[in-house]
Design a protein around this motif. Structure first.
Motif, PDB file in Angstrom:
ATOM      1  N   ALA A  90     -25.276   1.505   9.823  1.00 52.78           N
ATOM      2  CA  ALA A  90     -26.226   0.789   8.967  1.00 52.78           C
ATOM      3  C   ALA A  90     -27.452   0.348   9.757  1.00 52.78           C
ATOM      4  O   ALA A  90     -28.583   0.375   9.243  1.00 52.78           O
ATOM      5  CB  ALA A  90     -25.540  -0.417   8.325  1.00 52.78           C
ATOM      6  N   LEU A  91     -27.261  -0.016  11.012  1.00 53.30           N
ATOM      7  CA  LEU A  91     -28.384  -0.474  11.827  1.00 53.30           C
ATOM      8  C   LEU A  91     -29.309   0.663  12.249  1.00 53.30           C
ATOM      9  O   LEU A  91     -30.397   0.406  12.755  1.00 53.30           O
ATOM     10  CB  LEU A  91     -27.869  -1.224  13.056  1.00 53.30           C
ATOM     11  N   THR A  92     -28.902   1.903  12.050  1.00 51.85           N
ATOM     12  CA  THR A  92     -29.842   3.003  12.285  1.00 51.85           C
ATOM     13  C   THR A  92     -30.841   3.104  11.148  1.00 51.85           C
ATOM     14  O   THR A  92     -31.873   3.775  11.276  1.00 51.85           O
ATOM     15  CB  THR A  92     -29.111   4.354  12.424  1.00 51.85           C
ATOM     16  N   GLN A  93     -30.563   2.428  10.021  1.00 53.37           N
ATOM     17  CA  GLN A  93     -31.403   2.547   8.832  1.00 53.37           C
ATOM     18  C   GLN A  93     -32.432   1.432   8.713  1.00 53.37           C
ATOM     19  O   GLN A  93     -33.363   1.517   7.930  1.00 53.37           O
ATOM     20  CB  GLN A  93     -30.510   2.575   7.587  1.00 53.37           C
ATOM     21  N   GLY A  94     -32.241   0.360   9.485  1.00 51.87           N
ATOM     22  CA  GLY A  94     -33.163  -0.759   9.444  1.00 51.87           C
ATOM     23  C   GLY A  94     -32.524  -1.981  10.066  1.00 51.87           C
ATOM     24  O   GLY A  94     -31.327  -1.977  10.379  1.00 51.87           O
ATOM     25  N   PRO A  95     -33.295  -3.061  10.231  1.00 50.50           N
ATOM     26  CA  PRO A  95     -32.755  -4.296  10.807  1.00 50.50           C
ATOM     27  C   PRO A  95     -31.978  -5.095   9.764  1.00 50.50           C
ATOM     28  O   PRO A  95     -32.335  -6.218   9.397  1.00 50.50           O
ATOM     29  CB  PRO A  95     -34.013  -5.032  11.264  1.00 50.50           C
ATOM     30  N   VAL A  96     -30.907  -4.512   9.269  1.00 54.32           N
ATOM     31  CA  VAL A  96     -30.215  -5.077   8.112  1.00 54.32           C
ATOM     32  C   VAL A  96     -29.277  -6.214   8.506  1.00 54.32           C
ATOM     33  O   VAL A  96     -28.705  -6.229   9.597  1.00 54.32           O
ATOM     34  CB  VAL A  96     -29.410  -3.997   7.353  1.00 54.32           C
ATOM     35  N   LEU A  97     -29.134  -7.170   7.591  1.00 54.30           N
ATOM     36  CA  LEU A  97     -28.038  -8.110   7.653  1.00 54.30           C
ATOM     37  C   LEU A  97     -26.788  -7.356   7.192  1.00 54.30           C
ATOM     38  O   LEU A  97     -26.886  -6.407   6.411  1.00 54.30           O
ATOM     39  CB  LEU A  97     -28.299  -9.312   6.748  1.00 54.30           C
ATOM     40  N   LEU A  98     -25.626  -7.783   7.643  1.00 53.36           N
ATOM     41  CA  LEU A  98     -24.383  -7.102   7.284  1.00 53.36           C
ATOM     42  C   LEU A  98     -23.490  -8.050   6.496  1.00 53.36           C
ATOM     43  O   LEU A  98     -22.958  -9.008   7.039  1.00 53.36           O
ATOM     44  CB  LEU A  98     -23.665  -6.620   8.548  1.00 53.36           C
ATOM     45  N   GLU A  99     -23.372  -7.778   5.195  1.00 49.43           N
ATOM     46  CA  GLU A  99     -22.482  -8.579   4.350  1.00 49.43           C
ATOM     47  C   GLU A  99     -21.078  -8.010   4.460  1.00 49.43           C
ATOM     48  O   GLU A  99     -20.865  -6.813   4.223  1.00 49.43           O
ATOM     49  CB  GLU A  99     -22.975  -8.552   2.901  1.00 49.43           C
ATOM     50  N   ILE A 100     -20.111  -8.847   4.861  1.00 45.34           N
ATOM     51  CA  ILE A 100     -18.741  -8.386   5.068  1.00 45.34           C
ATOM     52  C   ILE A 100     -17.771  -9.321   4.358  1.00 45.34           C
ATOM     53  O   ILE A 100     -18.115 -10.458   4.027  1.00 45.34           O
ATOM     54  CB  ILE A 100     -18.390  -8.282   6.562  1.00 45.34           C
ATOM     55  N   ASP A 101     -16.556  -8.824   4.131  1.00 43.96           N
ATOM     56  CA  ASP A 101     -15.559  -9.562   3.356  1.00 43.96           C
ATOM     57  C   ASP A 101     -14.401  -9.978   4.248  1.00 43.96           C
ATOM     58  O   ASP A 101     -13.925  -9.186   5.062  1.00 43.96           O
ATOM     59  CB  ASP A 101     -15.054  -8.681   2.211  1.00 43.96           C
ATOM     60  N   VAL A 102     -13.938 -11.210   4.066  1.00 43.43           N
ATOM     61  CA  VAL A 102     -12.918 -11.773   4.952  1.00 43.43           C
ATOM     62  C   VAL A 102     -11.682 -12.176   4.156  1.00 43.43           C
ATOM     63  O   VAL A 102     -11.766 -12.936   3.185  1.00 43.43           O
ATOM     64  CB  VAL A 102     -13.465 -12.998   5.703  1.00 43.43           C
ATOM     65  N   ARG A 103     -10.519 -11.635   4.580  1.00 49.80           N
ATOM     66  CA  ARG A 103      -9.224 -12.028   4.028  1.00 49.80           C
ATOM     67  C   ARG A 103      -8.285 -12.406   5.170  1.00 49.80           C
ATOM     68  O   ARG A 103      -8.609 -12.212   6.350  1.00 49.80           O
ATOM     69  CB  ARG A 103      -8.619 -10.899   3.185  1.00 49.80           C
ATOM     70  N   MET A 104      -7.106 -12.933   4.808  1.00 51.37           N
ATOM     71  CA  MET A 104      -6.155 -13.372   5.823  1.00 51.37           C
ATOM     72  C   MET A 104      -4.827 -12.650   5.672  1.00 51.37           C
ATOM     73  O   MET A 104      -4.328 -12.458   4.567  1.00 51.37           O
ATOM     74  CB  MET A 104      -5.923 -14.887   5.731  1.00 51.37           C
TER      75      MET A 104
END
Length: 311
Positions: A90-104
């Motif tokens: 994803a960072l090859t495409q632009g200076p993107v923020l990375l939205e990620i999902d967190v579970r336990m």
């Protein structure tokens, strides 16, 4: 509606350049994996690193260009969602923020997973919270088309370590994950300069803000009253205001703009489909309405739109 931070001052441009220089000089020699092979990263020019949480907050409030958030980390052909290798792509495409999902997991380890079961995104089956980390490590992630990869489910700790010196993570905390464990993970890895937490209620936002006042929070508001309550109880400099999917909810957006809170909108779904058919103008229209961050399933296209936007 008008952006509160554009056009930017020379000081902001200087700070942006300094941040970019810090990121580049601090990350030389890093690598990312694509298709299971380690290759030199072509994404260094898009790295973003901040020495303190207040500098991250300033970046979100004062970026000279609109910002792009890669939904679920930016899955693409050969790259599954919520995978470290996908983040590098994803960072090859632009200076993107990375939205990620967190579970336990069953043994209380925080891992990256959107669904409450393994079936859609891995070669495994069963509920995430019924599996130990060892059991989850025994399966592989699959792409959105169902193709197995050699990539494994990462832990939140691994994601934070990966992002250091590279990117900003937006943590979407799923059901049954104790807030205290998320806060402890961020403190343990000194990650307030590289991560923000997505909240859906005023109660959640207040809980995090009271314990970690420097932490940036993405907070949802459906009405003007919702937005007003947030800016009254949370330091506005630590807020990113989420105002809808596909369109801007005017009431909350006006309150956020008046209080210098950057405005975020989701474009995953119909808006991204329109952009694939109609081009960058779809995102430009949102930027014209004062949107500062778009969360998208099309990070490459949206990044082009952000880079070419002229208010």
């Amino acid at each position: 509606m008008r952006h509160f931070h554009r056009p930017c001052s020379p000081w902001i441009l200087l700070c942006t350049c300094v941040f970019g220089t810090l990121a580049l000089t601090g990350c030389q020699g890093t690598q990312s994996e694509t298709a299971g092979q380690a290759v030199a990263s072509p994404a260094a020019e898009h790295y973003r690193a901040f020495q303190r949480a207040d500098r991250l907050a300033a970046y979100l409030r004062s970026s000279p260009n609109p910002l792009v958030s890669a939904h679920r980390g930016g899955p693409d052909a050969g790259f599954p969602e919520n995978a470290l290798q996908t983040f590098g792509h994803a960072l090859t495409q632009g200076p993107v923020l990375l939205e990620i999902d967190v579970r336990m997991t069953k043994d209380s380890v925080l891992v990256l997973m959107h669904d409450d079961t393994l079936a859609r995104t891995t070669t495994g089956r069963g509920a995430v919270q019924a599996q130990t980390l060892k059991e989850i490590r025994s399966v592989q992630l699959v792409t959105n088309t169902g193709t197995p990869t050699r990539f494994e489910v990462p832990t939140l700790s691994e994601a934070l370590a990966w992002a250091e010196g590279r990117a900003v993570l937006q943590l979407d905390i799923k059901e049954h994950v104790p807030r205290s464990r998320v806060a402890a993970a961020l403190q343990r890895q000194d990650a307030l300069d590289q991560a923000l937490v997505i909240t859906y209620t005023l109660e959640d936002a207040e809980w995090y803000h009271q314990r970690l006042p420097d932490l940036v929070l993405s907070a949802s508001a459906e009405t003007r009253e919702d937005a007003s309550a947030l800016v009254q109880r949370i330091d506005p400099s630590r807020l990113l205001g989420w105002v809808g999917i596909g369109e801007v909810a005017d009431g909350p957006a006006e309150v956020f703009s008046e209080n210098r809170v950057p405005i975020a909108v989701g474009t995953f779904g119909e808006t991204d489909r329109q952009a694939r058919n109609q081009g960058l103008i779809v995102y430009h229209r949102l930027f014209d309405q004062g949107v500062d961050v778009v969360s998208t399933n099309e990070p490459a296209l949206a990044s082009q739109a952000a880079a070419t936007y002229a208010p």
